[in-house]
Design an enzyme around this catalytic site. Structure first.
Site, short mmCIF file in Angstrom:
data_model
loop_
_atom_site.label_atom_id
_atom_site.label_comp_id
_atom_site.label_asym_id
_atom_site.label_seq_id
_atom_site.Cartn_x
_atom_site.Cartn_y
_atom_site.Cartn_z
N ASP A 179 0.81 -1.21 0.00
CA ASP A 179 0.00 0.00 0.00
C ASP A 179 0.85 1.27 0.00
O ASP A 179 0.65 2.16 -0.83
CB ASP A 179 -0.95 0.01 1.20
N ARG A 213 0.32 3.16 16.94
CA ARG A 213 -0.07 4.23 16.01
C ARG A 213 0.12 5.64 16.57
O ARG A 213 0.58 6.53 15.85
CB ARG A 213 -1.52 4.03 15.56
N ASP A 224 -6.84 2.29 11.86
CA ASP A 224 -5.60 3.04 11.86
C ASP A 224 -5.77 4.47 11.36
O ASP A 224 -5.11 5.39 11.84
CB ASP A 224 -4.54 2.32 11.02
N SER A 263 -2.38 -9.33 4.97
CA SER A 263 -1.45 -8.30 5.45
C SER A 263 -0.94 -8.63 6.84
O SER A 263 -1.60 -9.32 7.63
CB SER A 263 -2.13 -6.93 5.45
#
Length: 412
Positions: A15, A95, A124, A180
């Protein structure tokens, strides 16, 4: 006129590799790639060269592992946070740190925007952007997955893989294995692809190769291993008698937990955006630390303080999961958590065996456990008079008797 600068949270995966190239072409901007080293290990190999060859004008790869362990993992574990009874929040807690450093770089570089590769369906995006809003509210956030132009060009991962091949961008994803992964010091997560079917058995022998941090519990050593963790005010400061900083503690516990197949979780969870999703997690060191911390609290924490803190675990966990790490309510809860940990000091002994963390002893110089009071034998201190329980029970039963009497009279 100088080009616009955009700081991109860059992992080098499919990505963000595509997004780096796409941002540069679409915005005619200078792209500064930022990667936080929070424990990905070999995933960082060759990342700078890859980002530069894909079009980045500058690359930051910052070692944030100690800050991650000290200022994020440890405070969260003091709270006893466990999302929906299973998830130790490995991705969630990383994050805000990544976003914090990203906006710091943006300020230093004079960038007007930051960008990320989180999808419009996930958590996220919220975590990145709530952190940015709390720390640098004036900065623009670009989320390509939420832009119609980007989604039309890349309706699925197959189109992204084809785009990468066309532009000579090396990626590890393939059409045959598109799920992923996200790895850091605390855990590794797996989602999408075959895992989107909740009936798919991720523990089956044929899927052993998916796991990177831990052996299959069935293949773990047949001999149990003991480990001792020393705590000071709710933080683990030593493993097996060796003083360590938080980063070293996490690395050591990951090694031990992985060896014994500890910390695997397979769950369907509730995302903040409203949908359910299936995730598989490996948190070997975190599972050991979580268990040891709770056992240390059982010996040293006052009952009412523990119950008050425990009543807030769900709230605290949701704040972390939903991206409110820098929100005032999380900071307020953390102050209460810190106060509750002042007496959580001592040593916990655990036995690790085939995916299990087994209690094997706990001691503390500030223990609240008094064997003379708790004993079923005669109490030499006479601190507890068993006869006092009669009045205690009678007073606590009073409201129950009154309510029962009212119900009986109403039924006549």
């Amino acid at each position: 006129m100088a080009k616009q600068k955009i700081v991109l949270a860059y992992s080098g995966g499919l990505d963000t590799s595509i997004i780096l190239k796409w941002l540069k072409e679409t915005y005619d901007a200078e792209i500064i790639a930022f990667t936080a080293d929070i424990g990905q290990k070999e995933e960082l190999d060759g990342l700078e060269e890859k980002a530069l060859s894909t079009g980045a004008s500058k690359v930051y790869i910052d070692d944030l592992r100690e800050e991650f362990a000290r200022d994020f993992i440890y405070p969260m574990f003091q709270s006893g946070a466990l999302y929906e009874g299973q998830y130790l929040l490995g991705t969630s807690i990383a994050r805000p740190l990544i976003a914090k450093r990203m906006v710091e770089i943006a300020r230093a570089e004079g960038a007007t925007a930051i960008a990320h590769g989180a999808t419009g369906k996930g958590n996220d995006q919220i975590r990145f952007e709530l952190t940015a809003a709390a720390l640098t509210p004036e900065i623009e956030v670009i989320a390509p997955w939420r832009l119609e132009q980007f989604r039309e060009q890349f309706p699925g991962r197959a189109e992204m893989i084809a785009y990468a091949e066309k532009h000579g961008i090396p990626v590890t994803a393939s059409a045959a294995k598109p799920y992923s992964m996200d790895r850091n010091l605390l855990h590794i997560s797996y989602e999408s692809g075959v895992l989107e079917d909740p009936w798919f058995d991720a523990s089956a022998p044929e899927n052993k190769d998916m796991y990177l941090l831990s052996v299959d519990p069935e293949d773990a050593p047949d001999q149990a291993e003991y480990v001792e963790l020393e705590f000071e005010q709710g933080n683990c400061v030593a493993v097996n008698g060796e003083r360590m900083i938080p980063l070293q503690v996490m690395e050591k516990l990951n090694e031990l937990g992985g060896k014994h197949g500890i910390g695997r979780v397979d769950m369907v969870e509730n995302r903040f955006v409203g949908m359910k999703s299936r995730g598989v997690y490996e948190t070997p060191g975190g599972a050991i630390l979580f268990s040891a911390h709770r056992k240390m609290e059982s010996l040293t924490m006052d009952r009412e303080v523990m119950h008050l803190r425990d009543s807030l675990i769900s709230r605290y966990s949701s704040l972390v999961y939903n991206g409110f790490w820098f929100a005032p309510e999380r900071l307020a809860l953390q102050a209460l958590v810190s106060e509750s940990q002042k007496n959580v000091s001592g040593t916990v002994r655990l036995k690790l065996y085939k995916g299990n963390v087994i209690a094997a002893g706990v001691k503390s110089p500030v223990s609240l456990y008094n064997p003379h009071i708790a004993t079923m034998e005669a109490d030499p201190t006479q601190a507890y008079n068993q006869g006092d329980a009669t009045g205690f029970i009678r007073l606590n039963a009073l409201r129950l008797r009154v309510a029962s009497g009212v119900e009986q009279n109403a039924a006549k």
